[in-house]
Write a protein that holds these residues in place. Structure first.
Motif, PDB file in Angstrom:
ATOM      1  N   PRO A 167       0.219  -1.691  -0.079  1.00  0.00           N
ATOM      2  CA  PRO A 167      -0.068   0.366   0.015  1.00  0.00           C
ATOM      3  C   PRO A 167       1.034   1.338   0.215  1.00  0.00           C
ATOM      4  N   HIS A 168       0.518   2.401  -0.681  1.00  0.00           N
ATOM      5  CA  HIS A 168       1.033   3.456  -0.879  1.00  0.00           C
ATOM      6  C   HIS A 168       0.135   4.823  -0.852  1.00  0.00           C
ATOM      7  N   PRO A 169      -0.460   5.200   0.124  1.00  0.00           N
ATOM      8  CA  PRO A 169      -1.668   6.437   0.098  1.00  0.00           C
ATOM      9  C   PRO A 169      -0.784   7.670  -0.685  1.00  0.00           C
ATOM     10  N   ALA A 193       9.861  -3.282   5.474  1.00  0.00           N
ATOM     11  CA  ALA A 193       9.917  -3.857   6.763  1.00  0.00           C
ATOM     12  C   ALA A 193       8.702  -4.719   7.492  1.00  0.00           C
ATOM     13  N   SER A 194       7.896  -4.266   7.721  1.00  0.00           N
ATOM     14  CA  SER A 194       6.921  -4.814   8.412  1.00  0.00           C
ATOM     15  C   SER A 194       5.867  -5.459   7.654  1.00  0.00           C
ATOM     16  N   ALA A 195       5.333  -5.518   6.222  1.00  0.00           N
ATOM     17  CA  ALA A 195       5.029  -6.396   5.757  1.00  0.00           C
ATOM     18  C   ALA A 195       5.460  -7.575   5.301  1.00  0.00           C
ATOM     19  N   ARG A 196       7.137  -7.435   5.542  1.00  0.00           N
ATOM     20  CA  ARG A 196       7.701  -8.515   6.065  1.00  0.00           C
ATOM     21  C   ARG A 196       7.917  -8.979   6.743  1.00  0.00           C
ATOM     22  N   HIS A 197       7.669  -8.824   8.711  1.00  0.00           N
ATOM     23  CA  HIS A 197       7.740  -9.149   9.376  1.00  0.00           C
ATOM     24  C   HIS A 197       8.849  -8.941   9.614  1.00  0.00           C
ATOM     25  N   ILE A 198       9.634  -8.328   9.423  1.00  0.00           N
ATOM     26  CA  ILE A 198      11.390  -7.809   9.923  1.00  0.00           C
ATOM     27  C   ILE A 198      11.312  -6.955  11.258  1.00  0.00           C
ATOM     28  N   TYR A 199      10.616  -6.170  11.324  1.00  0.00           N
ATOM     29  CA  TYR A 199      10.865  -5.686  12.619  1.00  0.00           C
ATOM     30  C   TYR A 199       9.511  -5.649  13.136  1.00  0.00           C
ATOM     31  N   GLN A 200       9.591  -4.635  14.817  1.00  0.00           N
ATOM     32  CA  GLN A 200       7.985  -4.739  15.181  1.00  0.00           C
ATOM     33  C   GLN A 200       7.908  -3.428  15.819  1.00  0.00           C
ATOM     34  N   ILE A 201       9.497  -2.932  15.079  1.00  0.00           N
ATOM     35  CA  ILE A 201       9.122  -1.388  15.938  1.00  0.00           C
ATOM     36  C   ILE A 201       9.336  -0.668  16.073  1.00  0.00           C
ATOM     37  N   PHE A 202       8.808   0.891  15.222  1.00  0.00           N
ATOM     38  CA  PHE A 202       9.169   1.805  14.271  1.00  0.00           C
ATOM     39  C   PHE A 202       9.677   2.394  14.849  1.00  0.00           C
ATOM     40  N   TRP A 203      10.713   3.853  14.266  1.00  0.00           N
ATOM     41  CA  TRP A 203      10.770   5.291  14.553  1.00  0.00           C
ATOM     42  C   TRP A 203      10.876   6.120  13.962  1.00  0.00           C
ATOM     43  N   GLU A 207      -2.428   5.970  12.671  1.00  0.00           N
ATOM     44  CA  GLU A 207      -3.796   5.445  13.586  1.00  0.00           C
ATOM     45  C   GLU A 207      -4.916   5.861  13.843  1.00  0.00           C
ATOM     46  N   LYS A 208      -5.377   6.875  12.628  1.00  0.00           N
ATOM     47  CA  LYS A 208      -6.907   7.018  12.576  1.00  0.00           C
ATOM     48  C   LYS A 208      -6.972   6.917  11.135  1.00  0.00           C
ATOM     49  N   PRO A 209      -6.923   5.457  10.311  1.00  0.00           N
ATOM     50  CA  PRO A 209      -7.078   5.493   8.582  1.00  0.00           C
ATOM     51  C   PRO A 209      -8.577   6.002   8.204  1.00  0.00           C
ATOM     52  N   ASN A 210      -9.689   5.748   9.381  1.00  0.00           N
ATOM     53  CA  ASN A 210     -11.209   6.513   8.547  1.00  0.00           C
ATOM     54  C   ASN A 210     -11.301   7.665   8.411  1.00  0.00           C
ATOM     55  N   GLU A 211     -10.538   8.221   9.659  1.00  0.00           N
ATOM     56  CA  GLU A 211     -10.638  10.119   9.558  1.00  0.00           C
ATOM     57  C   GLU A 211      -9.809  10.701   8.759  1.00  0.00           C
ATOM     58  N   ILE A 212      -8.435   9.652   7.773  1.00  0.00           N
ATOM     59  CA  ILE A 212      -7.997  10.778   7.190  1.00  0.00           C
ATOM     60  C   ILE A 212      -8.404  10.081   4.910  1.00  0.00           C
ATOM     61  N   ALA A 213      -9.742   9.064   4.978  1.00  0.00           N
ATOM     62  CA  ALA A 213     -10.252   8.376   3.961  1.00  0.00           C
ATOM     63  C   ALA A 213     -11.511   9.368   4.042  1.00  0.00           C
ATOM     64  N   ARG A 247      -8.011   4.862   0.705  1.00  0.00           N
ATOM     65  CA  ARG A 247      -8.839   4.360   1.147  1.00  0.00           C
ATOM     66  C   ARG A 247      -8.595   3.248   1.344  1.00  0.00           C
ATOM     67  N   LYS A 248      -8.070   2.199   0.734  1.00  0.00           N
ATOM     68  CA  LYS A 248      -7.798   0.836   0.750  1.00  0.00           C
ATOM     69  C   LYS A 248      -6.610   0.974   0.778  1.00  0.00           C
ATOM     70  N   ASN A 249      -5.474   1.949   0.092  1.00  0.00           N
ATOM     71  CA  ASN A 249      -4.256   2.014   0.691  1.00  0.00           C
ATOM     72  C   ASN A 249      -4.200   2.711   2.211  1.00  0.00           C
ATOM     73  N   ILE A 250      -4.520   3.908   2.687  1.00  0.00           N
ATOM     74  CA  ILE A 250      -4.430   4.107   3.697  1.00  0.00           C
ATOM     75  C   ILE A 250      -4.433   2.420   4.713  1.00  0.00           C
ATOM     76  N   GLU A 251      -5.793   2.623   4.490  1.00  0.00           N
ATOM     77  CA  GLU A 251      -5.958   1.236   5.092  1.00  0.00           C
ATOM     78  C   GLU A 251      -4.495   0.403   5.341  1.00  0.00           C
ATOM     79  N   GLY A 252      -4.535  -0.171   4.499  1.00  0.00           N
ATOM     80  CA  GLY A 252      -3.778  -1.653   4.240  1.00  0.00           C
ATOM     81  C   GLY A 252      -2.272  -0.983   5.190  1.00  0.00           C
ATOM     82  N   VAL A 253      -1.672   0.375   4.905  1.00  0.00           N
ATOM     83  CA  VAL A 253      -0.055   1.298   6.060  1.00  0.00           C
ATOM     84  C   VAL A 253      -0.877   1.079   7.262  1.00  0.00           C
ATOM     85  N   SER A 254      -2.488   1.037   7.566  1.00  0.00           N
ATOM     86  CA  SER A 254      -2.513   1.156   8.997  1.00  0.00           C
ATOM     87  C   SER A 254      -2.873   0.088  10.027  1.00  0.00           C
ATOM     88  N   ARG A 255      -3.430  -1.013   8.902  1.00  0.00           N
ATOM     89  CA  ARG A 255      -3.104  -2.778   9.586  1.00  0.00           C
ATOM     90  C   ARG A 255      -1.278  -2.767   9.333  1.00  0.00           C
TER      91      ARG A 255
END
Length: 299
Positions: free
Chosen positions: A5-7, A46-56, A73-79, A149-157
């Motif tokens: 996903p790439h909004p 990296a998250s999609a590949r489950h390489i790391y679990q925390i991101f700064w 954090e608020k995908p529906n609001e921004i979409a 919306r689909k891209n936003i929801e994908g990044v949020s997940r």
């Protein structure tokens, strides 16, 4: 890697290179830190590949970081906000300029998403006083709301509940990193940016950057840097000093679309520098690459 996903459309994003870059990164580190996150393409991949679990996720462009935070954090609001703004435009290009003026007054990240989706080539431009001044692409209206919306929801997940968001100076971020972090550093592209350039919210000084890298080496932090590059025989920017003891990898991006239009066969190459600590700790990853990849290593 499957389509990610790439909004946010953003010139200079490492989205198309993420899969190649991740091949060189360690997978035994707790946290991935991006001091120049941009669209956070590497964190998303990296998250999609489950390489790391925390991101700064950090970027000096505060509206961009706030936009990323809303997406995560608020995908529906921004979409919903994007959908409302997008349908307001109809066929009226003046609507874009009105949104741009309002954004420059308020720095509202929901307005920024629309501007990025609609502006020419997804290329951010700022004037001498730091106001967004890129023109609209008059051939299109920007990403359709359903696709957005689909891209936003994908990044949020992928990232929700896993991120720290800041808009600090990169040096302040690097001062806070820990030995169990991995740092992916993608500063403003040297070939087009000095201390200030219309393509970037803020530039960096070469000498300051080298000193920051020296300090990471002293702390034995694992990191990789995307820095210089070339297209055909044209080189963009200076290489990082050999005294930093970095391993340089040249990654082929592909044929330049601009060169193709001019009838030239020019390939764009970007450089990835690996830190001494990274190479020493994860040398097995380098040794597992194919002969083609190993031939691209510059020592």
């Amino acid at each position: 890697m499957a389509s990610l996903p790439h909004p946010i459309q953003y010139q200079g994003s490492k989205r198309n290179l993420a899969s190649e870059i991740l091949r060189f990164l360690p997978n035994k580190v707790e946290r991935l830190v991006e001091p120049f996150a941009g669209t956070a393409a590497i964190s998303i991949a990296a998250s999609a590949r489950h390489i790391y679990q925390i991101f700064w996720i950090n970027d000096l462009n505060k509206p961009l970081v706030e936009l990323l935070k809303l997406i995560v954090e608020k995908p529906n609001e921004i979409a919903d906000s994007y959908t409302h703004i997008w349908y307001e435009q109809q066929s009226n290009v003046e609507h874009y300029y009105q949104v741009r003026e309002k954004f420059n007054t308020t720095n509202d990240p929901s307005l920024f998403l629309y501007l990025l989706a609609r502006c020419v080539k997804g290329a951010v431009r700022y004037n001498s006083v730091g106001l967004f001044n890129q023109s609209p692409d008059k051939r299109r209206k920007g990403t359709q709301p359903e696709k957005m919306r689909k891209n936003i929801e994908g990044v949020s997940r992928l990232l929700k509940g896993k991120c720290i968001f800041t808009s600090w100076d990169y040096r302040d971020v690097l001062a806070e990193v820990r030995k169990n972090d991995f740092i992916y550093i993608d500063p403003p592209y040297q070939g087009v940016c000095g201390n200030r350039n219309s393509r970037y919210y803020s530039g960096i000084k070469f000498n300051d950057f080298v000193l920051a890298i020296e300090e990471l080496n002293r702390k034995q932090i694992a990191f990789a840097v995307s820095y210089d590059g070339k297209r055909g025989n044209k080189i963009f920017g200076n290489e990082l000093p050999t005294a930093l003891s970095l391993k340089k990898i040249e990654i082929e991006v592909g044929r330049s679309s601009q060169a193709t239009l001019l009838g030239k066969e020019e390939v764009t190459v970007e450089s990835l520098y690996l830190s001494p600590t990274m190479v020493n700790s994860y040398v097995e990853n380098l040794e597992s690459f194919s002969t083609h990849n190993l031939n691209s290593l510059v020592f």
